[in-house]
Design a protein around this motif. Sequence first.
Motif, PDB file in Angstrom:
ATOM      1  N   ALA A 104       0.815  -1.424   0.018  1.00 45.17           N
ATOM      2  CA  ALA A 104      -0.052  -0.001  -0.067  1.00 45.17           C
ATOM      3  C   ALA A 104       0.957   1.377   0.067  1.00 45.17           C
ATOM      4  O   ALA A 104       0.307   2.403   0.155  1.00 45.17           O
ATOM      5  CB  ALA A 104      -0.870   0.051   1.301  1.00 45.17           C
ATOM      6  N   ARG A 105       2.099   1.282  -0.127  1.00 44.58           N
ATOM      7  CA  ARG A 105       2.986   2.289  -0.059  1.00 44.58           C
ATOM      8  C   ARG A 105       2.707   3.229  -1.101  1.00 44.58           C
ATOM      9  O   ARG A 105       2.847   4.630  -0.669  1.00 44.58           O
ATOM     10  CB  ARG A 105       4.586   1.833  -0.402  1.00 44.58           C
ATOM     11  N   HIS A 106       2.059   3.089  -2.228  1.00 41.75           N
ATOM     12  CA  HIS A 106       1.819   4.127  -3.324  1.00 41.75           C
ATOM     13  C   HIS A 106       0.763   5.014  -2.731  1.00 41.75           C
ATOM     14  O   HIS A 106       0.626   6.161  -3.124  1.00 41.75           O
ATOM     15  CB  HIS A 106       1.475   3.623  -4.705  1.00 41.75           C
ATOM     16  N   LEU A 107      -0.257   4.655  -1.807  1.00 39.79           N
ATOM     17  CA  LEU A 107      -1.251   5.272  -1.261  1.00 39.79           C
ATOM     18  C   LEU A 107      -1.001   6.239  -0.233  1.00 39.79           C
ATOM     19  O   LEU A 107      -1.749   7.188  -0.004  1.00 39.79           O
ATOM     20  CB  LEU A 107      -2.078   4.448  -0.652  1.00 39.79           C
ATOM     21  N   LEU A 108       0.149   6.353   0.219  1.00 38.47           N
ATOM     22  CA  LEU A 108       0.922   7.218   1.000  1.00 38.47           C
ATOM     23  C   LEU A 108       1.790   8.155   0.536  1.00 38.47           C
ATOM     24  O   LEU A 108       2.381   9.083   1.145  1.00 38.47           O
ATOM     25  CB  LEU A 108       1.488   6.388   2.139  1.00 38.47           C
ATOM     26  N   THR A 109       1.786   8.343  -0.831  1.00 44.43           N
ATOM     27  CA  THR A 109       2.585   9.280  -1.518  1.00 44.43           C
ATOM     28  C   THR A 109       2.342  10.723  -1.142  1.00 44.43           C
ATOM     29  O   THR A 109       3.081  11.640  -0.715  1.00 44.43           O
ATOM     30  CB  THR A 109       2.509   9.377  -3.129  1.00 44.43           C
ATOM     31  N   PRO A 110       1.058  11.262  -0.639  1.00 47.78           N
ATOM     32  CA  PRO A 110       0.877  12.562   0.010  1.00 47.78           C
ATOM     33  C   PRO A 110       1.337  12.824   1.270  1.00 47.78           C
ATOM     34  O   PRO A 110       1.967  13.686   1.638  1.00 47.78           O
ATOM     35  CB  PRO A 110      -0.509  12.647  -0.046  1.00 47.78           C
ATOM     36  N   ALA A 139       2.882   2.559   6.081  1.00 46.02           N
ATOM     37  CA  ALA A 139       3.363   3.904   7.035  1.00 46.02           C
ATOM     38  C   ALA A 139       4.514   3.639   7.922  1.00 46.02           C
ATOM     39  O   ALA A 139       5.643   4.411   7.735  1.00 46.02           O
ATOM     40  CB  ALA A 139       1.966   4.477   7.612  1.00 46.02           C
ATOM     41  N   HIS A 140       4.574   2.602   8.662  1.00 48.52           N
ATOM     42  CA  HIS A 140       5.494   2.321   9.584  1.00 48.52           C
ATOM     43  C   HIS A 140       6.840   1.961   8.897  1.00 48.52           C
ATOM     44  O   HIS A 140       7.867   2.297   8.978  1.00 48.52           O
ATOM     45  CB  HIS A 140       5.182   1.204  10.329  1.00 48.52           C
ATOM     46  N   ASP A 141       6.713   1.155   7.489  1.00 52.06           N
ATOM     47  CA  ASP A 141       8.017   0.850   6.731  1.00 52.06           C
ATOM     48  C   ASP A 141       8.408   2.093   6.216  1.00 52.06           C
ATOM     49  O   ASP A 141       9.689   2.313   5.818  1.00 52.06           O
ATOM     50  CB  ASP A 141       7.323  -0.057   5.615  1.00 52.06           C
ATOM     51  N   LEU A 142       7.591   3.322   5.971  1.00 53.74           N
ATOM     52  CA  LEU A 142       8.081   4.244   5.330  1.00 53.74           C
ATOM     53  C   LEU A 142       8.622   5.541   6.325  1.00 53.74           C
ATOM     54  O   LEU A 142       8.851   6.579   5.820  1.00 53.74           O
ATOM     55  CB  LEU A 142       6.868   4.991   4.295  1.00 53.74           C
ATOM     56  N   GLY A 143       8.459   5.199   7.554  1.00 50.61           N
ATOM     57  CA  GLY A 143       8.601   6.361   8.528  1.00 50.61           C
ATOM     58  C   GLY A 143       7.691   7.176   8.744  1.00 50.61           C
ATOM     59  O   GLY A 143       8.033   8.373   9.268  1.00 50.61           O
ATOM     60  N   ILE A 144       6.529   6.951   8.395  1.00 50.79           N
ATOM     61  CA  ILE A 144       5.428   7.915   8.633  1.00 50.79           C
ATOM     62  C   ILE A 144       4.588   7.597   9.893  1.00 50.79           C
ATOM     63  O   ILE A 144       4.255   6.382  10.112  1.00 50.79           O
ATOM     64  CB  ILE A 144       4.276   7.667   7.522  1.00 50.79           C
ATOM     65  N   GLU A 145       4.589   8.595  10.751  1.00 50.44           N
ATOM     66  CA  GLU A 145       3.899   8.666  11.897  1.00 50.44           C
ATOM     67  C   GLU A 145       2.513   8.276  11.839  1.00 50.44           C
ATOM     68  O   GLU A 145       1.758   8.667  11.039  1.00 50.44           O
ATOM     69  CB  GLU A 145       4.028   9.630  12.776  1.00 50.44           C
ATOM     70  N   VAL A 146       2.020   7.091  12.579  1.00 52.24           N
ATOM     71  CA  VAL A 146       0.708   6.726  12.764  1.00 52.24           C
ATOM     72  C   VAL A 146       0.028   7.240  14.088  1.00 52.24           C
ATOM     73  O   VAL A 146       0.512   6.947  15.368  1.00 52.24           O
ATOM     74  CB  VAL A 146       0.576   5.123  12.529  1.00 52.24           C
ATOM     75  N   MET A 147      -1.205   7.757  13.846  1.00 56.72           N
ATOM     76  CA  MET A 147      -1.929   8.256  14.890  1.00 56.72           C
ATOM     77  C   MET A 147      -3.474   7.743  15.010  1.00 56.72           C
ATOM     78  O   MET A 147      -4.232   8.291  14.218  1.00 56.72           O
ATOM     79  CB  MET A 147      -1.896   9.962  14.751  1.00 56.72           C
ATOM     80  N   PRO A 148      -3.730   6.963  16.008  1.00 53.55           N
ATOM     81  CA  PRO A 148      -5.015   6.276  15.952  1.00 53.55           C
ATOM     82  C   PRO A 148      -5.941   7.332  16.804  1.00 53.55           C
ATOM     83  O   PRO A 148      -5.360   7.916  17.700  1.00 53.55           O
ATOM     84  CB  PRO A 148      -4.754   5.127  16.646  1.00 53.55           C
TER      85      PRO A 148
END
Length: 266
Positions: A104-110, A139-148
């Motif tokens: 799903a990495r392409h979905l997180l381009t923004p 998101a975790h793999d890309l270093g993007i912070e995850v906020m539930p």
Amino acid sequence: MTMTMAATSKNDTLTTHGRLYLVPAPLDFGCDSQMDLQNTMPLGTLTVAARLQYWVCENAKSARAYLKRVNEITPLSSPLQALHIQELPREVHKKGDHTGNFDARHLLTPALDGHDVGLVSEAGMPAVADPGSSVVRAAHDLGIEVMPLTGPVSILLALAASGLNGQSFAFVGYLPQDASERAQRLRELESLALKTGQTQVFIETPYRNAAMMQTLLQTLQHNTRLAVSSGLTLASGACRSDTVKNWRHKASTLNNSTPAVFALGR
């Protein structure tokens, strides 16, 4: 001096990423009646949802309907038509995305470009009994912070209302559709629950509620405790927990258009 500058540069790079927000949706989606959103969703969650311009969802139409309701409480930062909404592939809905087969990495381009992204499912918390785990993992793999964010999760609401063991429990998702396979799976779950004390929690597609109840009452032992919660957060919501023997002696029907959560234990 050089080390400090290098560290600052690295941190600046990291902070250019946006965050992935896990945005719960109300549990009344797909139901005949809808509650006031403010009765079930915290204002803080709605405020975050209102400012997000990039979304990943199961169904764009449902996501827009949800955001339209959000807009009635706290105005969206951009017109609904201007939001960027991406859908998860249909295959993910059918087969799930928790196996790691979908990238799903392409979905997180923004988010990589510095924009916050919202992840939303049809009801409740995304990635819990719904698609979305692949997006969180990416998101975790890309270093993007995850906020539930805070909001309704039907599984935990049903467990809390069941009177069953909330210290040790397992959510086992959907049971087989075939009647004989469903009965066999229920016997396995019952055996595990009675032997270990671990509550077994599962769900079903609403239109199969009646078939599930029939199999439960035909298959389980008299003294096994069965809890059923339906229409959670709706005005018509109900929770009942009793022995299978007593369930059989009292007429019980489940609305085939209302989502339900089942739990069994001792």
